[in-house]
Design a protein around this motif. Sequence first.
Motif, short mmCIF file in Angstrom:
data_model
loop_
_atom_site.label_atom_id
_atom_site.label_comp_id
_atom_site.label_asym_id
_atom_site.label_seq_id
_atom_site.Cartn_x
_atom_site.Cartn_y
_atom_site.Cartn_z
N ARG A 13 0.87 -1.17 0.00
CA ARG A 13 0.00 0.00 0.00
C ARG A 13 0.91 1.22 0.00
NH1 ARG A 13 -1.09 -4.00 2.80
NH2 ARG A 13 -3.10 -4.99 2.99
N ALA A 14 0.73 2.08 -0.98
CA ALA A 14 1.61 3.24 -1.09
C ALA A 14 0.80 4.52 -1.27
CB ALA A 14 2.56 3.06 -2.28
N GLY A 15 1.17 5.53 -0.52
CA GLY A 15 0.53 6.83 -0.63
C GLY A 15 1.27 7.75 -1.56
N SER A 16 2.46 7.34 -2.01
CA SER A 16 3.23 8.15 -2.95
C SER A 16 4.05 7.22 -3.84
CB SER A 16 4.15 9.12 -2.20
OG SER A 16 5.08 8.39 -1.44
N GLY A 17 4.65 7.80 -4.86
CA GLY A 17 5.47 7.01 -5.78
C GLY A 17 4.72 6.57 -7.03
N TRP A 18 3.45 6.91 -7.10
CA TRP A 18 2.64 6.51 -8.26
C TRP A 18 2.14 7.74 -9.03
CZ3 TRP A 18 1.83 1.52 -9.84
CH2 TRP A 18 2.34 0.53 -8.99
N GLU A 19 2.80 8.86 -8.85
CA GLU A 19 2.35 10.11 -9.47
C GLU A 19 2.38 10.06 -11.00
OE1 GLU A 19 3.54 10.73 -5.36
OE2 GLU A 19 4.68 9.92 -7.04
N GLN A 20 3.20 9.22 -11.58
CA GLN A 20 3.31 9.12 -13.03
C GLN A 20 2.42 8.02 -13.61
OE1 GLN A 20 5.22 11.23 -15.03
NE2 GLN A 20 5.42 12.38 -13.12
N SER A 21 1.57 7.43 -12.80
CA SER A 21 0.70 6.37 -13.29
C SER A 21 -0.58 6.95 -13.87
CB SER A 21 0.38 5.38 -12.17
OG SER A 21 -0.31 6.04 -11.13
N ILE A 22 -1.31 6.13 -14.58
CA ILE A 22 -2.57 6.54 -15.19
C ILE A 22 -3.71 6.02 -14.31
CG2 ILE A 22 -4.08 6.30 -17.20
CD1 ILE A 22 -1.56 5.89 -18.89
N SER A 23 -4.59 6.90 -13.95
CA SER A 23 -5.75 6.53 -13.14
C SER A 23 -6.90 6.17 -14.07
CB SER A 23 -6.15 7.72 -12.25
OG SER A 23 -7.33 7.42 -11.57
N ILE A 24 -7.52 5.04 -13.80
CA ILE A 24 -8.65 4.59 -14.61
C ILE A 24 -9.87 4.52 -13.69
CG2 ILE A 24 -9.58 2.72 -16.03
CD1 ILE A 24 -6.67 2.01 -16.71
N PRO A 25 -10.73 5.54 -13.76
CA PRO A 25 -11.90 5.53 -12.88
C PRO A 25 -12.88 4.42 -13.25
CG PRO A 25 -11.92 7.46 -14.33
CD PRO A 25 -10.67 6.70 -14.61
N LEU A 26 -13.26 3.65 -12.26
CA LEU A 26 -14.20 2.55 -12.47
C LEU A 26 -15.51 2.78 -11.73
CD1 LEU A 26 -11.65 -0.36 -12.05
CD2 LEU A 26 -12.56 0.53 -14.18
N VAL A 27 -15.52 3.78 -10.86
CA VAL A 27 -16.72 4.12 -10.09
C VAL A 27 -17.15 5.52 -10.50
CG1 VAL A 27 -17.64 4.53 -7.77
CG2 VAL A 27 -15.99 2.71 -8.15
N GLN A 28 -18.43 5.69 -10.75
CA GLN A 28 -18.94 7.00 -11.13
C GLN A 28 -18.76 7.97 -9.96
OE1 GLN A 28 -22.96 6.29 -12.35
NE2 GLN A 28 -22.34 5.22 -14.21
N PRO A 29 -18.38 9.23 -10.27
CA PRO A 29 -18.10 10.20 -9.20
C PRO A 29 -19.28 10.48 -8.28
CG PRO A 29 -17.59 11.11 -11.38
CD PRO A 29 -18.18 9.76 -11.59
N ASP A 30 -20.50 10.24 -8.73
CA ASP A 30 -21.67 10.54 -7.90
C ASP A 30 -22.05 9.38 -6.98
OD1 ASP A 30 -22.47 8.90 -9.97
OD2 ASP A 30 -24.40 9.90 -10.26
N MET A 31 -21.12 8.45 -6.77
CA MET A 31 -21.40 7.29 -5.93
C MET A 31 -20.36 7.17 -4.80
SD MET A 31 -22.39 4.58 -8.91
CE MET A 31 -23.30 3.46 -7.87
N PRO A 32 -20.27 8.18 -3.91
CA PRO A 32 -19.24 8.14 -2.87
C PRO A 32 -19.38 6.96 -1.92
CG PRO A 32 -20.81 9.92 -2.45
CD PRO A 32 -21.13 9.35 -3.81
N GLU A 33 -20.61 6.48 -1.69
CA GLU A 33 -20.78 5.34 -0.79
C GLU A 33 -20.14 4.08 -1.37
OE1 GLU A 33 -23.96 5.14 -3.78
OE2 GLU A 33 -23.28 6.77 -2.51
N LEU A 34 -20.15 3.96 -2.70
CA LEU A 34 -19.51 2.82 -3.34
C LEU A 34 -17.99 2.92 -3.22
CD1 LEU A 34 -19.95 0.20 -4.85
CD2 LEU A 34 -20.03 1.49 -6.99
N LEU A 35 -17.44 4.13 -3.29
CA LEU A 35 -16.01 4.32 -3.12
C LEU A 35 -15.54 3.83 -1.75
CD1 LEU A 35 -15.41 7.80 -4.78
CD2 LEU A 35 -14.67 5.58 -5.63
#
Length: 127
Positions: A13-35
């Motif tokens: 589990r890392a909180g840093s070191g992945w700044e150059q990676s590509i984020s692929i959203p799989l959860v719709q932003p309007d679903m915070p409970e699912l996040l």
Amino acid sequence: GVVYNYDQEGVHRAGSGWEQSISIPLVQPDMPELLQQWDDLLEEFSLEEAWLPHRYEEQQHNCYTFALAFINRVRQGRGREPLSKAQFTERFLIPRTREASRYLTLHQELAHRDFYIVPLPEQEQEQ
């Protein structure tokens, strides 16, 4: 956020070191409970025996396998069919990779042609 990854040393589990990676959203932003649910499920999933270090195999049981298995676990819980590696790659990875490639190409072209890129003031961005 925190990035989970799996390699020959197990799950990390890392909180840093992945700044150059590509984020692929799989959860719709309007679903915070699912996040939040995903965060809890991911923590539980990462502790399973399948992801112990000695089970790692570079070609068949790797970080990609970890990510896809987790996504399919969530899909199964929502009554959806699992995705194959090919389906996941086509639907999610390739489109984002192409988008990133186009962006990087454009950025490099502008940077090498004496253009100066500045962010718009916040007021103009909102319009």
